[in-house]
Design a protein around this motif. Structure first.
Motif, PDB file in Angstrom:
ATOM      1  N   LEU A  56       6.443  13.286  -7.900  1.00  0.00           N
ATOM      2  CA  LEU A  56       5.484  13.517  -6.816  1.00  0.00           C
ATOM      3  C   LEU A  56       4.979  12.175  -6.293  1.00  0.00           C
ATOM      4  CD1 LEU A  56       3.675  16.550  -8.493  1.00  0.00           C
ATOM      5  CD2 LEU A  56       5.431  16.616  -6.712  1.00  0.00           C
ATOM      6  N   LYS A  57       3.709  11.830  -6.537  1.00  0.00           N
ATOM      7  CA  LYS A  57       3.177  10.580  -6.002  1.00  0.00           C
ATOM      8  C   LYS A  57       3.813   9.354  -6.649  1.00  0.00           C
ATOM      9  CE  LYS A  57      -1.273  12.334  -4.390  1.00  0.00           C
ATOM     10  NZ  LYS A  57      -2.755  12.223  -4.473  1.00  0.00           N
ATOM     11  N   MET A  58       4.231   9.471  -7.905  1.00  0.00           N
ATOM     12  CA  MET A  58       4.950   8.359  -8.527  1.00  0.00           C
ATOM     13  C   MET A  58       6.233   8.081  -7.755  1.00  0.00           C
ATOM     14  SD  MET A  58       4.345   9.507 -12.495  1.00  0.00           S
ATOM     15  CE  MET A  58       5.159   8.167 -13.337  1.00  0.00           C
ATOM     16  N   GLN A  59       6.883   9.147  -7.329  1.00  0.00           N
ATOM     17  CA  GLN A  59       8.120   9.013  -6.559  1.00  0.00           C
ATOM     18  C   GLN A  59       7.844   8.449  -5.176  1.00  0.00           C
ATOM     19  OE1 GLN A  59      10.884  10.089  -8.449  1.00  0.00           O
ATOM     20  NE2 GLN A  59      12.003   8.814  -6.986  1.00  0.00           N
ATOM     21  N   ASP A  60       6.730   8.873  -4.579  1.00  0.00           N
ATOM     22  CA  ASP A  60       6.360   8.365  -3.261  1.00  0.00           C
ATOM     23  C   ASP A  60       6.114   6.851  -3.308  1.00  0.00           C
ATOM     24  OD1 ASP A  60       6.502  10.914  -2.240  1.00  0.00           O
ATOM     25  OD2 ASP A  60       4.339  11.269  -2.319  1.00  0.00           O
ATOM     26  N   ASP A  61       5.505   6.375  -4.413  1.00  0.00           N
ATOM     27  CA  ASP A  61       5.254   4.937  -4.540  1.00  0.00           C
ATOM     28  C   ASP A  61       6.551   4.140  -4.471  1.00  0.00           C
ATOM     29  OD1 ASP A  61       2.601   5.521  -4.856  1.00  0.00           O
ATOM     30  OD2 ASP A  61       2.552   5.161  -7.025  1.00  0.00           O
TER      31      ASP A  61
ATOM     32  N   ALA B 240       9.414   5.101  -3.025  1.00  0.00           N
ATOM     33  CA  ALA B 240       9.912   5.171  -1.651  1.00  0.00           C
ATOM     34  C   ALA B 240       9.117   4.246  -0.733  1.00  0.00           C
ATOM     35  CB  ALA B 240       9.835   6.617  -1.147  1.00  0.00           C
ATOM     36  N   ASP B 241       7.810   4.164  -0.950  1.00  0.00           N
ATOM     37  CA  ASP B 241       6.977   3.311  -0.101  1.00  0.00           C
ATOM     38  C   ASP B 241       7.266   1.835  -0.321  1.00  0.00           C
ATOM     39  OD1 ASP B 241       5.825   5.548   0.980  1.00  0.00           O
ATOM     40  OD2 ASP B 241       4.027   5.487  -0.276  1.00  0.00           O
ATOM     41  N   SER B 242       7.754   1.476  -1.505  1.00  0.00           N
ATOM     42  CA  SER B 242       8.138   0.072  -1.741  1.00  0.00           C
ATOM     43  C   SER B 242       9.329  -0.301  -0.865  1.00  0.00           C
ATOM     44  CB  SER B 242       8.474  -0.155  -3.226  1.00  0.00           C
ATOM     45  OG  SER B 242       9.752   0.356  -3.577  1.00  0.00           O
ATOM     46  N   VAL B 243      10.244   0.630  -0.668  1.00  0.00           N
ATOM     47  CA  VAL B 243      11.400   0.380   0.203  1.00  0.00           C
ATOM     48  C   VAL B 243      10.944   0.187   1.644  1.00  0.00           C
ATOM     49  CG1 VAL B 243      13.570   1.305   1.080  1.00  0.00           C
ATOM     50  CG2 VAL B 243      12.925   1.692  -1.308  1.00  0.00           C
ATOM     51  N   LYS B 244      10.051   1.050   2.086  1.00  0.00           N
ATOM     52  CA  LYS B 244       9.559   0.954   3.460  1.00  0.00           C
ATOM     53  C   LYS B 244       8.840  -0.383   3.679  1.00  0.00           C
ATOM     54  CE  LYS B 244       9.232   5.964   3.655  1.00  0.00           C
ATOM     55  NZ  LYS B 244       8.348   7.156   3.625  1.00  0.00           N
ATOM     56  N   TRP B 245       8.107  -0.846   2.670  1.00  0.00           N
ATOM     57  CA  TRP B 245       7.444  -2.152   2.759  1.00  0.00           C
ATOM     58  C   TRP B 245       8.485  -3.259   2.911  1.00  0.00           C
ATOM     59  CZ3 TRP B 245       8.135  -6.282  -0.549  1.00  0.00           C
ATOM     60  CH2 TRP B 245       7.268  -7.370  -0.357  1.00  0.00           C
ATOM     61  N   ALA B 246       9.540  -3.221   2.081  1.00  0.00           N
ATOM     62  CA  ALA B 246      10.568  -4.259   2.127  1.00  0.00           C
ATOM     63  C   ALA B 246      11.296  -4.267   3.466  1.00  0.00           C
ATOM     64  CB  ALA B 246      11.561  -4.069   0.982  1.00  0.00           C
ATOM     65  N   VAL B 247      11.495  -3.098   4.039  1.00  0.00           N
ATOM     66  CA  VAL B 247      12.136  -3.011   5.358  1.00  0.00           C
ATOM     67  C   VAL B 247      11.206  -3.578   6.428  1.00  0.00           C
ATOM     68  CG1 VAL B 247      12.954  -1.419   7.131  1.00  0.00           C
ATOM     69  CG2 VAL B 247      13.634  -1.082   4.734  1.00  0.00           C
TER      70      VAL B 247
ATOM     71  N   ARG C 120       0.826  -1.196   0.000  1.00  0.00           N
ATOM     72  CA  ARG C 120       0.000   0.000   0.000  1.00  0.00           C
ATOM     73  C   ARG C 120       0.864   1.250   0.000  1.00  0.00           C
ATOM     74  NH1 ARG C 120      -5.387  -0.805  -1.321  1.00  0.00           N
ATOM     75  NH2 ARG C 120      -5.988  -2.860  -0.507  1.00  0.00           N
ATOM     76  N   ALA C 121       0.573   2.142  -0.935  1.00  0.00           N
ATOM     77  CA  ALA C 121       1.228   3.447  -0.918  1.00  0.00           C
ATOM     78  C   ALA C 121       0.663   4.266   0.235  1.00  0.00           C
ATOM     79  CB  ALA C 121       1.000   4.159  -2.245  1.00  0.00           C
ATOM     80  N   ARG C 122       1.300   5.366   0.523  1.00  0.00           N
ATOM     81  CA  ARG C 122       0.907   6.173   1.686  1.00  0.00           C
ATOM     82  C   ARG C 122      -0.512   6.724   1.579  1.00  0.00           C
ATOM     83  NH1 ARG C 122       5.811  10.242   1.139  1.00  0.00           N
ATOM     84  NH2 ARG C 122       6.761   8.200   0.689  1.00  0.00           N
ATOM     85  N   ASP C 123      -1.047   6.833   0.345  1.00  0.00           N
ATOM     86  CA  ASP C 123      -2.425   7.292   0.200  1.00  0.00           C
ATOM     87  C   ASP C 123      -3.415   6.134   0.082  1.00  0.00           C
ATOM     88  OD1 ASP C 123      -1.908   6.341  -2.330  1.00  0.00           O
ATOM     89  OD2 ASP C 123      -2.401   8.195  -3.378  1.00  0.00           O
TER      90      ASP C 123
END
Length: 327
Positions: free
Chosen positions: A149-154, A156-163, A70-73
């Motif tokens: 913007l949100k494409m970039q956030d997606d 970054a959010d993939s990294v947070k998921w993997a962590v 899930r992305a941040r939004d």
């Protein structure tokens, strides 16, 4: 065929001559590059014809799976995860960002770049961020005018998921990509310097307005009505979105790049012309960035010669080992 070639996807090409007993079969998996066989329906004999990468040993390759996060939004994002053959937890992670960006990034199967990285002990994550095609209109349309913007956030959010899943070591993450993926790599270092330890960008878009006036083939080769009406919807309008383009163009934000960077480009790239690279190189040099530059004479949008591929991927291997390699 599935019984005789177990664990593989086997694609049958029906014979066109009714008297022939032979059928062409193409087989592959995430670990096995595609190879071809003939199957005799009378004798059930399988005769090998050859493969695309005959020296690859499937047992040494990593496994690839599709995952979702899930992305941040709240938007659900698919991603391809390739793990080293030996597996492991809290691995150094390379986030590979596909080009386009408005196309599908990958499909399940053996991939040379991903497997090269995984074979060196890294986990490889390839997000199909918003704007990617092949996963429904909702995901695709959510990427309109979202470069940086949100494409970039997606991503970054993939990294947070993997962590969070224990797959990736948060202190050993590198972002990498070509074309739009190179753009996203640079913007990742701009937007999220605490997330990425390093970046590798090649054939990268570095300045969004430069796309419109540099003779970029991906735009200049399009019909006039699409350039007039389609591109402003997908990427943005030069006039109305000028302030957004300043904030989301790596060239304009070069001084904010503080992480180590490998930047490569072909001198004859007509899709993302070499001024993108040379202007960015000048800006990074002025900012005294920790960056390595390489311009390949005669190369276009991607590497066509064995000499270039060996040089580039050798640089990638050394760069990754230096900045996020095994402890």
């Amino acid at each position: 065929m599935d019984r005789q070639l177990a664990g593989l996807v086997n694609i049958i090409t029906p014979r066109t001559h009714p008297d022939s007993a032979w059928t062409l079969v193409a087989s592959y998996s995430d670990r096995q590059p595609r190879f071809y066989s003939l199957y005799n329906s009378d004798t059930r004999e399988v005769k090998g014809l050859g493969g695309t990468h005959p020296d690859i040993r499937a047992a040494e390759m990593g496994s690839q799976d599709i995952v979702k996060y899930r992305a941040r939004d709240g938007l659900e994002i698919p991603a391809w995860l390739t793990l080293p053959a030996k597996g492991g937890k809290k691995l150094p992670l390379v986030v590979r960002v596909h080009g386009g960006p408005y196309l599908r990034g990958n499909v399940w199967g053996w991939d040379a770049g991903g497997q090269f990285i995984a074979s060196r002990g890294y986990a490889v994550l390839e997000p199909e961020f918003r704007g990617s095609a092949g996963f429904g209109f909702k995901l695709f349309s959510a990427g309109m005018k979202q470069w940086g913007l949100k494409m970039q956030d997606d991503i970054a959010d993939s990294v947070k998921w993997a962590v969070d899943k224990g797959i990736a070591d948060p202190d050993r993450v590198c972002i990498m990509g070509g074309s739009y993926g190179g753009y996203a790599t640079l913007m990742g270092l701009v937007n999220d310097p605490g997330l990425y330890r390093c970046g590798i960008a090649y054939a990268a878009v570095t300045d969004i307005p430069l796309l419109y006036d540099s003779g970029m083939a991906v735009l200049s080769g399009l019909p006039d009505d699409y350039k007039e009406y389609g591109v402003p919807v997908l990427v943005g309008d030069l006039g109305k979105d000028a302030a957004q383009f300043v904030a989301t163009s790596p060239l304009k934000q070069a001084a904010r790049i503080k992480r180590p960077l490998l930047l490569a480009h072909g001198s004859d790239d007509h899709r993302v012309p070499v001024p993108h690279f040379r202007k960015m190189r000048s800006a990074l040099e002025s900012a005294k960035a920790d960056a390595e530059f390489v311009e390949y004479a005669g190369e276009g949008h991607g590497w066509s010669t064995l000499k270039t591929r060996l040089d580039f991927w050798s640089r990638v291997e050394k760069f990754l080992d230096k900045h996020i390699g095994q402890k």
